[in-house]
Design an enzyme around this catalytic site. Structure first.
Site, PDB file in Angstrom:
ATOM      1  N   ASN A 161       8.882  -6.405  -6.491  1.00  0.00           N
ATOM      2  CA  ASN A 161       7.908  -5.307  -6.480  1.00  0.00           C
ATOM      3  C   ASN A 161       8.615  -4.039  -6.949  1.00  0.00           C
ATOM      4  OD1 ASN A 161       5.915  -3.471  -6.003  1.00  0.00           O
ATOM      5  ND2 ASN A 161       5.925  -3.672  -3.762  1.00  0.00           N
TER       6      ASN A 161
ATOM      7  N   LYS B  61       7.245  -1.311  -7.753  1.00  0.00           N
ATOM      8  CA  LYS B  61       6.486  -0.117  -7.329  1.00  0.00           C
ATOM      9  C   LYS B  61       6.322   0.839  -8.518  1.00  0.00           C
ATOM     10  CE  LYS B  61       8.203  -0.973  -2.760  1.00  0.00           C
ATOM     11  NZ  LYS B  61       8.491  -0.497  -1.424  1.00  0.00           N
TER      12      LYS B  61
ATOM     13  N   HIS C 158      -0.656  -3.955   0.387  1.00  0.00           N
ATOM     14  CA  HIS C 158       0.681  -3.457   0.741  1.00  0.00           C
ATOM     15  C   HIS C 158       0.535  -2.238   1.656  1.00  0.00           C
ATOM     16  CE1 HIS C 158       4.729  -1.840   0.368  1.00  0.00           C
ATOM     17  NE2 HIS C 158       5.095  -3.009  -0.124  1.00  0.00           N
TER      18      HIS C 158
ATOM     19  N   GLU D 113       2.005   0.436   1.674  1.00  0.00           N
ATOM     20  CA  GLU D 113       2.018   1.714   0.947  1.00  0.00           C
ATOM     21  C   GLU D 113       0.634   2.058   0.399  1.00  0.00           C
ATOM     22  OE1 GLU D 113       5.302   0.969  -1.710  1.00  0.00           O
ATOM     23  OE2 GLU D 113       6.667   0.983   0.006  1.00  0.00           O
TER      24      GLU D 113
ATOM     25  N   GLU E  83       5.397  -8.804   5.986  1.00  0.00           N
ATOM     26  CA  GLU E  83       6.252  -7.635   5.820  1.00  0.00           C
ATOM     27  C   GLU E  83       6.086  -6.705   7.016  1.00  0.00           C
ATOM     28  OE1 GLU E  83       7.312  -6.766   1.536  1.00  0.00           O
ATOM     29  OE2 GLU E  83       5.377  -5.841   1.814  1.00  0.00           O
TER      30      GLU E  83
ATOM     31  N   GLY F 183      11.808  -0.718   3.306  1.00  0.00           N
ATOM     32  CA  GLY F 183      12.506   0.484   2.834  1.00  0.00           C
ATOM     33  C   GLY F 183      13.400   1.138   3.874  1.00  0.00           C
TER      34      GLY F 183
ATOM     35  N   SER G  51      13.458  -4.996   3.330  1.00  0.00           N
ATOM     36  CA  SER G  51      14.904  -4.765   3.210  1.00  0.00           C
ATOM     37  C   SER G  51      15.688  -6.045   2.890  1.00  0.00           C
ATOM     38  CB  SER G  51      15.440  -4.094   4.483  1.00  0.00           C
ATOM     39  OG  SER G  51      14.840  -2.821   4.643  1.00  0.00           O
TER      40      SER G  51
END
Ligand code: PEP
Length: 247
Positions: free
Chosen positions: A11, A13, A99, A101, A168, A174, A206
């Site tokens: 990913n 991003k 996701h 985010e 996740e 992150g 991570s």
């Protein structure tokens, strides 16, 4: 068709320039010429999907695929700035959906993610559905299962074989605080038990070349979703190589 090999998803991003995207993609492609037991999915930014596909088409490999990072919940129409599943169905085989985010920065709710999953499936794109608890607690597994039941609402058992789940934990994304692999395996096992054995379960949060093997050795973990480490070409290739080694 999703292969039975470990699946490693990158990913990127919103981090690569066109030059970065091409360099990473072509380096991964070259390395994969020697790896036949891993399936890799590169997820560039929308704008680089076409050039990356062009680059990879010069020497196509059956175990190197392309994915998008999102799609619209609509199929077409007056939706300024949106890109639909229909538009990218010939460019990608996978799409990352739900996701954290997207939830945190764009307010995506479960109903919207559910619509996107259905549209992806309708257009023959494999959804990589992200799910994870915000903070780890005794009820995390129940939280994850219940959330999955809602975002996978009205998806048939038959369609499950085209769906990947990326477990996740939000606290691991992150942060350099990866989840323990035994715990991840337990969550993956429960998801398969409660929903379907046909679902492939990836772990994300991570992941690095130092910890990738820990997850890949577990029976219920079918692959990894890699964020930051997927931007470091050598490290990402090392992760693919660990997955290829049947660890
Ligand atoms: C992610 O954003 O999905 C992710 C897993 O990121 P990272 O690997 O950087 O934690």
């Amino acid at each position: 068709m999703i292969s039975g090999h470990p699946i490693i998803v990158a990913n990127w991003k919103m981090n690569t320039s066109l030059a970065d995207a091409i360099i990473i993609a072509s380096s991964v492609r070259k390395a994969l010429e020697e790896m036949h037991h891993v399936e890799v999915v590169l997820c560039p930014e929308y704008i680089w999907l076409y050039p990356v596909k062009e680059e990879l088409s010069k020497f196509p490999l059956s175990n190197l695929k392309i994915g998008a990072q999102n799609i619209s919940q609509f199929d077409n129409g007056s939706y300024t700035g949106e890109v639909s599943a229909q538009m990218i169905k010939n460019l990608v085989q996978f799409v990352i959906l739900g996701h954290s985010e997207r939830v945190d920065n764009f307010g995506e709710d479960e109903e919207t993610t559910n619509k996107k999953i259905k549209l992806a499936l309708d257009h023959g794109i494999h959804p990589i559905v992200c799910v994870g608890e915000r903070t780890k607690s005794e009820t995390s597994v129940t939280f994850v299962i219940n959330k999955l039941k809602r975002i996978l609402k009205s998806i048939s058992n038959e369609e499950y074989q085209n769906v990947l789940i990326a477990y996740e934990p939000v606290w691991a994304i992150g942060t350099d605080k990866e989840a323990e692999s035994d715990y991840v395996d337990e969550v993956a096992k429960k998801i398969k038990e409660k929903l379907s054995d046909d679902l492939k379960i990836l772990y994300g949060g991570s992941v690095s070349s130092d910890n990738a093997s820990n997850y890949l050795t577990h029976r219920h973990v079918d692959g990894l979703l890699v964020g930051r480490a997927s931007l470091k070409t050598r490290e990402f290739i090392e992760i693919c190589s660990l997955a290829n080694g049947g660890v």
